[in-house]
Design an enzyme around this catalytic site. Structure first.
Site, PDB file in Angstrom:
ATOM      1  N   GLY A  31       0.815  -1.217   0.000  1.00  0.00           N
ATOM      2  CA  GLY A  31       0.000   0.000   0.000  1.00  0.00           C
ATOM      3  C   GLY A  31       0.844   1.259   0.000  1.00  0.00           C
ATOM      4  N   HIS A  37       4.398   1.676  -8.030  1.00  0.00           N
ATOM      5  CA  HIS A  37       3.398   0.602  -7.938  1.00  0.00           C
ATOM      6  C   HIS A  37       2.469   0.653  -9.160  1.00  0.00           C
ATOM      7  CE1 HIS A  37       4.143   1.380  -3.486  1.00  0.00           C
ATOM      8  NE2 HIS A  37       4.382   0.092  -3.567  1.00  0.00           N
ATOM      9  N   LYS A 149      13.455  -2.103  -8.022  1.00  0.00           N
ATOM     10  CA  LYS A 149      13.829  -1.296  -6.853  1.00  0.00           C
ATOM     11  C   LYS A 149      14.262  -2.198  -5.695  1.00  0.00           C
ATOM     12  CE  LYS A 149      13.439   1.938  -3.573  1.00  0.00           C
ATOM     13  NZ  LYS A 149      12.537   1.447  -2.580  1.00  0.00           N
ATOM     14  N   ARG A 187       8.338   4.998   1.594  1.00  0.00           N
ATOM     15  CA  ARG A 187       9.052   5.567   2.748  1.00  0.00           C
ATOM     16  C   ARG A 187       9.554   6.980   2.483  1.00  0.00           C
ATOM     17  NH1 ARG A 187      10.550  -0.221   3.480  1.00  0.00           N
ATOM     18  NH2 ARG A 187       9.786  -0.803   5.560  1.00  0.00           N
TER      19      ARG A 187
HETATM   20  P1  AMP Z   1       6.137  -2.359  -1.479  1.00  0.00           P
HETATM   21  O1  AMP Z   1       4.754  -1.784  -1.415  1.00  0.00           O
HETATM   22  O2  AMP Z   1       7.211  -1.406  -1.067  1.00  0.00           O
HETATM   23  O3  AMP Z   1       6.239  -3.713  -0.845  1.00  0.00           O
HETATM   24  O4  AMP Z   1       6.407  -2.603  -3.028  1.00  0.00           O
HETATM   25  C1  AMP Z   1       5.547  -3.396  -3.794  1.00  0.00           C
HETATM   26  C2  AMP Z   1       6.175  -3.635  -5.131  1.00  0.00           C
HETATM   27  O5  AMP Z   1       6.379  -2.388  -5.788  1.00  0.00           O
HETATM   28  C3  AMP Z   1       7.541  -4.317  -5.037  1.00  0.00           C
HETATM   29  O6  AMP Z   1       7.662  -5.280  -6.066  1.00  0.00           O
HETATM   30  C4  AMP Z   1       8.488  -3.168  -5.241  1.00  0.00           C
HETATM   31  O7  AMP Z   1       9.726  -3.558  -5.789  1.00  0.00           O
HETATM   32  C5  AMP Z   1       7.712  -2.317  -6.223  1.00  0.00           C
HETATM   33  N1  AMP Z   1       8.216  -0.952  -6.203  1.00  0.00           N
HETATM   34  C6  AMP Z   1       8.428  -0.178  -5.115  1.00  0.00           C
HETATM   35  N2  AMP Z   1       8.965   1.006  -5.479  1.00  0.00           N
HETATM   36  C7  AMP Z   1       9.102   0.965  -6.830  1.00  0.00           C
HETATM   37  C8  AMP Z   1       9.612   1.876  -7.805  1.00  0.00           C
HETATM   38  N3  AMP Z   1      10.098   3.059  -7.474  1.00  0.00           N
HETATM   39  N4  AMP Z   1       9.589   1.493  -9.103  1.00  0.00           N
HETATM   40  C9  AMP Z   1       9.102   0.275  -9.453  1.00  0.00           C
HETATM   41  N5  AMP Z   1       8.621  -0.621  -8.587  1.00  0.00           N
HETATM   42  C10 AMP Z   1       8.608  -0.287  -7.294  1.00  0.00           C
END
Ligand code: AMP
Length: 288
Positions: A31, A37, A149, A187
């Site tokens: 989220g 995302h 990332k 973050r």
């Molecule tokens: P998270 O919500 O941080 O667990 O991320 C969910 C997914 O989004 C994971 O596969 C991350 O690698 C991807 N993600 C997070 N930040 C980025 C970004 N800046 N560019 C592309 N994918 C991202």
């Protein structure tokens, strides 16, 4: 677009989609969705005819001193992002749905979780791998989409899928960045204006690494020194690690004589930022 909270409901949605011969794309997230995302959801939308997004802040991947309780949560805003990006359903379970009893079975991916973030976040990848396998079992996607990332996460999940013969394909999507180069992250909203200014040095350091590498410097110590030099321009940045590793094994190397990953985690106040780029490979996954 529906938002469902139980395993029965999401399975029902997937069953209906399968009856209509849809291919299922899955995007796991925690989220606080941003354009990074969104790009994953859009990639899933392009390749699959039905797209499920999970929104779940998974407690088992956070250490006791980490930011689980203050992690940003806003499912209403997230639903708008998902809908616009073309998702068909959001699965947003409560902890009691995914962990109804104390977990006794864990997925541990050996070796690949010893280095980089794994060194500083013991148990993190065990939590990630376990929750991903739960989601894969609940949803049964044809393809799951992850961001470069979190480079170590991608390597770990790919290996889990291979070693456990899971019937899905993992797709890696490029890192999306702010105009000044900072990798988008949920973050980033923790950062004060001054921290935000200095945070740009992570991507600047990686760009410098690529530049020095492209001029023929393949010695890892020299490349790391070049990155640390840039990071040292930010007095409030405290690098946790700055490393260059073999892209497949994630083990340290001395010379970049094969595809490699330059990766870093940097503390900026209370916030831990990560970023990475690929060396010796022609592709735009790191978008630097
Ligand atoms: P998270 O919500 O941080 O667990 O991320 C969910 C997914 O989004 C994971 O596969 C991350 O690698 C991807 N993600 C997070 N930040 C980025 C970004 N800046 N560019 C592309 N994918 C991202």
């Amino acid at each position: 677009m529906k938002i469902v909270k139980t395993i029965e409901e999401i399975r029902q949605e997937i069953r209906q989609a399968r009856q209509h011969s849809h291919s299922i794309g899955f995007v796991p997230t925690m989220g606080a969705l941003h354009a990074g995302h969104r790009s994953l959801i859009e990639a899933a939308r392009k390749q699959c005819s039905f797209v499920a997004v999970s929104i779940y802040v998974n407690p088992t991947q956070f250490g006791p001193a980490e930011d689980f309780s203050r992690y940003p949560r806003n499912v209403t805003a997230d639903a708008i992002v998902c809908e616009k990006a073309g998702a068909d359903v959001i699965f947003a379970p409560d902890d009691s749905v995914l962990y109804p009893t104390e977990q006794r079975v864990w997925v541990v991916v050996e070796k690949l979780t010893d280095n980089l973030c794994g060194r500083f976040r013991p148990g993190h990848f065990r939590g990630v791998a376990t929750v991903c396998v739960k989601f894969f079992n609940i949803i049964g996607p044809d393809q799951a989409f992850f961001g470069q990332k979190d480079a170590q996460q991608v390597v770990v999940i790919r290996r889990m899928v291979t070693d456990l013969n899971l019937p899905l394909q993992i797709v890696t999507c490029p890192t999306l960045r702010e105009p000044d180069g900072l990798a988008m992250s949920s973050r980033n909203q923790y950062l004060s204006p001054e921290q935000r200014k200095q945070a740009v040095l992570l991507s600047a350091a990686l760009r410098e690494c690529k530049r020095v590498f492209s001029q023929g410097q393949h010695n890892v110590s020299a490349l790391i020194a070049a990155m640390r030099m840039i990071l040292s321009q930010g007095p409030i940045l405290h690098p946790e690690y700055v490393q260059i590793v073999d892209m497949d094994s994630l083990e340290d190397i001395d010379t970049v004589d094969r595809p490699a990953l330059a990766a870093m985690a940097v503390r900026c106040g209370q916030t831990r930022l990560i970023d990475n780029c690929l060396l010796g490979l022609q592709n735009g996954l790191d978008s630097l």
